[in-house]
Write an enzyme that holds these catalytic residues in place. Structure first.
Site, PDB file in Angstrom:
ATOM      1  N   HIS A  35     -39.356 -15.833  22.208  1.00 46.69           N
ATOM      2  CA  HIS A  35     -40.770 -15.606  21.878  1.00 46.69           C
ATOM      3  C   HIS A  35     -41.707 -16.431  22.766  1.00 46.69           C
ATOM      4  CE1 HIS A  35     -40.549 -19.086  18.975  1.00 46.69           C
ATOM      5  NE2 HIS A  35     -41.801 -19.222  19.333  1.00 46.69           N
ATOM      6  N   ASP A  46     -33.054 -16.373  19.451  1.00 51.74           N
ATOM      7  CA  ASP A  46     -34.395 -16.511  20.036  1.00 51.74           C
ATOM      8  C   ASP A  46     -34.368 -17.382  21.304  1.00 51.74           C
ATOM      9  OD1 ASP A  46     -37.100 -16.674  20.530  1.00 51.74           O
ATOM     10  OD2 ASP A  46     -37.655 -17.152  18.465  1.00 51.74           O
ATOM     11  N   SER A  60     -41.470 -24.884  19.703  1.00 52.57           N
ATOM     12  CA  SER A  60     -40.635 -23.745  20.035  1.00 52.57           C
ATOM     13  C   SER A  60     -40.041 -23.952  21.411  1.00 52.57           C
ATOM     14  CB  SER A  60     -41.449 -22.461  20.027  1.00 52.57           C
ATOM     15  OG  SER A  60     -41.457 -21.935  18.748  1.00 52.57           O
TER      16      SER A  60
HETATM   17  N1  ARG Z   1     -42.414 -18.518  13.693  1.00 50.37           N
HETATM   18  C1  ARG Z   1     -42.002 -18.886  15.013  1.00 50.37           C
HETATM   19  C2  ARG Z   1     -43.143 -19.607  15.712  1.00 50.37           C
HETATM   20  O1  ARG Z   1     -44.058 -20.065  15.089  1.00 50.37           O
HETATM   21  C3  ARG Z   1     -41.493 -17.704  15.760  1.00 50.37           C
HETATM   22  C4  ARG Z   1     -42.519 -16.736  16.180  1.00 50.37           C
HETATM   23  C5  ARG Z   1     -42.026 -15.573  16.981  1.00 50.37           C
HETATM   24  N2  ARG Z   1     -41.467 -14.506  16.180  1.00 50.37           N
HETATM   25  C6  ARG Z   1     -42.202 -13.511  15.600  1.00 50.37           C
HETATM   26  N3  ARG Z   1     -41.583 -12.625  14.874  1.00 50.37           N
HETATM   27  N4  ARG Z   1     -43.472 -13.382  15.751  1.00 50.37           N
HETATM   28  O2  ARG Z   1     -43.497 -19.449  16.839  1.00 50.37           O
HETATM   29  N1  GLU Z   2     -42.211 -20.921  16.355  1.00 48.74           N
HETATM   30  C1  GLU Z   2     -43.003 -22.082  16.537  1.00 48.74           C
HETATM   31  C2  GLU Z   2     -43.549 -22.241  17.963  1.00 48.74           C
HETATM   32  O1  GLU Z   2     -43.864 -21.290  18.611  1.00 48.74           O
HETATM   33  C3  GLU Z   2     -42.201 -23.250  16.170  1.00 48.74           C
HETATM   34  C4  GLU Z   2     -42.023 -23.211  14.742  1.00 48.74           C
HETATM   35  C5  GLU Z   2     -42.958 -24.132  14.081  1.00 48.74           C
HETATM   36  O2  GLU Z   2     -44.165 -23.910  14.009  1.00 48.74           O
HETATM   37  O3  GLU Z   2     -42.398 -25.122  13.611  1.00 48.74           O
HETATM   38  O4  GLU Z   2     -43.785 -23.317  18.442  1.00 48.74           O
END
Ligand code: ARG
Ligand code: GLU
Length: 725
Positions: free
Chosen positions: A84, A220, A646
């Site tokens: 991502h 991921d 991330s």
């Molecule tokens: N929650 C994770 C973050 O904050 C992964 C985001 C990417 N995945 C998604 N389905 N949007 O970045």
């Molecule tokens: N998916 C998040 C990012 O893009 C990390 C997850 C979080 O927020 O802890 O940095």
């Protein structure tokens, strides 16, 4: 005295319960954390993590494009980050013919690696405290504006005086609400190429349904390579550049993780607010979060509908949709988590005790004043979020705002500036229109106009914007009809024609084009009626927030403090551990490919599984990466992370790579404002799954061969045997 002891005891208990809380500065580990880290199982020293004289772990960690983290995993500059995080780059290289989002991409050799204009990575060379110099001549008598300008002057001077190489940069940031300042010498590389990515059915498996959720089964990850000039220094993209020779790269452990293993996560967390007072937290979870969620609920419903029906729109909107949905879901989790853990009550309890401690000190009454300011600001904070969500999600308004900025800039710079500003504007717009669809945006606008004009009182919208709303019968659809059938912002070509005119004509036409006229009206009203009163309160809030931080550090003597995240390099540590999300439910700490197959839904846009992966699973063909007949996929631990982490490496007790951070669990997304060690967990891809996908699934064994694979557990003498000997 007794009261004080009692309180001190309470705070110590509080401290031990939250041993894994904190995002610590790498150059302060020796004094603040090393002992605890070793007690939790770490086998290396703080100097192995951060050292100025030899290559240390920090030399393998980069800020990836300023929004994620990456790590160097080979002597040839190979970089690992999340799928991502690479998503935007992968999308830009994708088309209906070469759909790397759907099918993945693997360069067979370095020549095939794909350059990404605008993408950069930044290494941290060294960190120094510069508080004394930053605050030279800054007395508490100065008002906030005068103080800031005095500090800014000091910072400029410090920067100037800092020794560095010509290819290095200097960055100074405030910490602890500007009670301290640290300086970073950095090196930024601008030639970063895409090396490999799994298909979204692996890299984004579970998509939005599984996002922020445990148990998780997402691979991921994506791979890039950092290129340098022939002298190994930063250089702009050139086909002649060569792979970077890093000062350190992370060895990769094949031994996996076990429950209670020590882990640490090293990276660039973006923003946390752990030291807010009660009223600020209340405003977030009861005012701002609900407002933002309401707007995005509506926008996402529209976008999802279009994406499911149209392949072209799905590619165009995939990255935008992912980022809109990501924060939306996090805010929902945040509201829920604070509620479930009694976060607001916890603040009240703490503040009562703090108030007692502050009695008879210079900080008496400080918190009441700070809370009162936040209470006054709260409604404006909510209207502000409605506005920001409106102009963010309605792209036509976003673009109109960009043009207004360009026109204002040209006005400021003088009569000859327009040609330059126009070119800049068009260059910015062109790639955005590549992913713009007028029908989608119109439906988003229809929904959001209705919400905006309902939720924000008319005396906070202002006459100009409200006038148009009345002209169109106070109806979102009627307003949208007008904008989306008449405005020049409907397509790049029309917009180009619109701005390719003399400056005065363009400036005048802004008032007749329905989209820009509407945007100007809303924007002016917002600036005057919301932004102004909101901003007027901010300096005093900053001042008291700074004093509140200082007071806590002074009065709570036994507590170790870590600064809020601010996109600087931090280390956080914890243990591999499951948790109990709610009554009668216990979560395990690791998932396997079995779970991928349990979730498998043929043809589904979130849960499809590629045939090759199903075959490997059926044959249990896991190569050297499986464990006990299973293929590990993801695991969780109690590392305190946030957005920006991330792509951060999860390291074992020796500093070997065991996982790749990419998320937090649903119950713990509130950790940005309300960390709770009992339920806050970060989610990582098990590095063995990454290797398995590279090697067995993608046939990219040549990349695995570039890595330094190690067996720390098999090599290390078991502690029990050592003791007996
Ligand atoms: N929650 C994770 C973050 O904050 C992964 C985001 C990417 N995945 C998604 N389905 N949007 O970045
Ligand atoms: N998916 C998040 C990012 O893009 C990390 C997850 C979080 O927020 O802890 O940095």
């Amino acid at each position: 005295m007794r009261k004080f002891l009692l309180l001190a005891g309470l705070f110590v208990a509080h401290l031990t319960a939250r041993a894994t809380e904190g995002m610590w500065l790498p150059h302060l580990l020796t004094s603040l954390n090393e002992k605890e880290m070793k007690g939790m199982g770490m086998k290396i020293s703080a100097r192995d993590i951060y050292d100025l004289n030899k290559g240390s772990l920090k030399d393998a960690i980069v800020s990836f494009g300023g929004f994620c983290t990456g790590e160097i995993i080979s002597s040839q500059g190979l970089l690992l980050t999340n799928h991502h995080c690479g998503y935007g780059s992968i999308q830009k290289h994708s088309s209906l013919e070469h759909n790397y989002l759907d099918n993945g991409f693997w360069a067979r050799n370095q020549k095939e690696e794909l350059p990404n204009a605008g993408l950069y990575v930044t290494f941290i060379v060294r960190i120094e405290e510069v508080t004394a110099k930053a605050l030279e001549g800054v007395s508490s008598q100065l008002d906030e504006r005068a103080r800031q300008s005095a500090v800014d002057k000091n910072l400029a001077r410090i920067k100037n005086d800092t020794k560095r190489e010509s290819y290095q940069d200097v960055l100074i940031k405030p910490f602890f609400e500007a009670n301290k300042y640290y300086l970073f010498v950095t090196e930024t590389y601008n030639d970063v190429r895409l090396v490999g990515t799994p298909p979204s059915s692996i890299g984004k498996f579970g998509a939005d349904t599984d996002n922020w959720v445990w148990p998780r089964h997402t691979g991921d990850f994506s791979l890039f390579r950092v290129y340098a000039g022939k002298d190994n220094r930063p250089a702009d993209y050139s086909p002649d550049n060569v792979p970077l020779k890093p000062k350190h790269f992370l060895p990769v452990s094949l031994d996996g993780i076990a429950e209670n293993d020590f882990t640490m996560v090293f990276g660039f967390p973006g923003r946390t607010n752990e030291y807010l007072p009660y009223e600020a937290m209340k405003s977030i979870v009861q005012g701002q979060d609900p407002a933002k969620v309401q707007m995005r609920d509506a926008a996402l419903k529209v976008i999802d509908g279009f994406m499911r029906q149209d392949e072209q729109i799905k590619i165009q909107y995939s990255a935008k949709q992912a980022s809109t949905a990501n924060a939306w879901k996090k805010w929902i989790g945040e509201m829920q988590g604070v509620r479930q853990t009694g976060g607001l009550q916890r603040k009240l309890d703490f503040e009562k005790k703090f108030g007692q401690l502050a009695q008879g000190t210079a900080y008496n009454g400080l918190l009441d004043s700070l809370n009162a300011l936040y209470r006054e600001q709260a409604p404006y904070a909510v209207y502000r979020d409605y506005y920001n969500e409106l102009v963010r999600n309605v792209e036509m308004m976003n673009y109109a705002n960009e043009l207004l900025d360009a026109v204002q800039e040209a006005k400021k710079k003088g009569p000859d500036a327009w040609a330059g500003e126009r070119e800049k504007f068009l260059a910015k717009m062109k790639p955005l229109y590549k992913n713009y669809n007028n029908d989608v945006d119109k439906e988003v606008a229809t929904a959001l106009f209705d919400i905006y004009f309902k939720e924000v009182p008319s005396n906070k919208i202002g006459g100009e914007g409200y006038q148009i709303w009345m002209e169109t019968n106070k109806d979102g659809r009627t307003t949208a009809n007008k904008l989306y059938s008449q405005s020049a912002f409907r397509s790049y070509e029309q917009l180009e024609a619109f701005v390719n005119r003399p400056f005065n004509e363009v400036a005048a036409a802004l008032w007749t084009d329905p989209a820009s006229r509407f945007t100007i009206g809303i924007r002016n009203g917002f600036a005057e009626l919301v932004s102004k009163p909101y901003d007027a309160l901010q300096p005093q809030i900053n001042r008291l927030q700074r004093q509140y931080m200082q007071a806590q550090m002074e009065l709570l003597k036994d507590k170790r403090f870590y600064p809020d995240a601010n996109s600087t390099l931090r280390i956080t540590y914890g243990k591999v551990n499951g948790y109990k999300p709610r009554d009668a439910v216990q979560y395990d700490f690791i998932t396997t490919l079995d779970g991928v197959m349990e979730k498998y839904k043929p043809g589904d846009y979130e849960f499809d599984v590629p045939e090759k992966l199903r075959d490997l699973y059926a044959k249990k063909d896991f190569g050297p990466y499986g464990a006990n007949g299973k293929m590990p996929v993801c695991f969780i631990a109690s590392n305190h992370t946030t957005g920006g982490n991330s792509g951060s490496p999860a390291l074992d007790a020796y500093g070997n790579l065991v996982g790749l951070n990419f998320d937090r669990t649903w119950e713990g997304t509130m950790s940005d404002i309300n960390y709770d060690a009992s339920i806050c967990r970060n989610i990582m891809v098990d590095i063995r799954y990454v290797l398995f996908i590279m090697d067995k699934f993608a046939g990219a064994k040549h990349l695995v061969d570039e890595l330094k694979l190690v067996h720390p557990k098999k090599q290390a003498k078991p502690a029990v045997l050592k003791k007996a000997a």
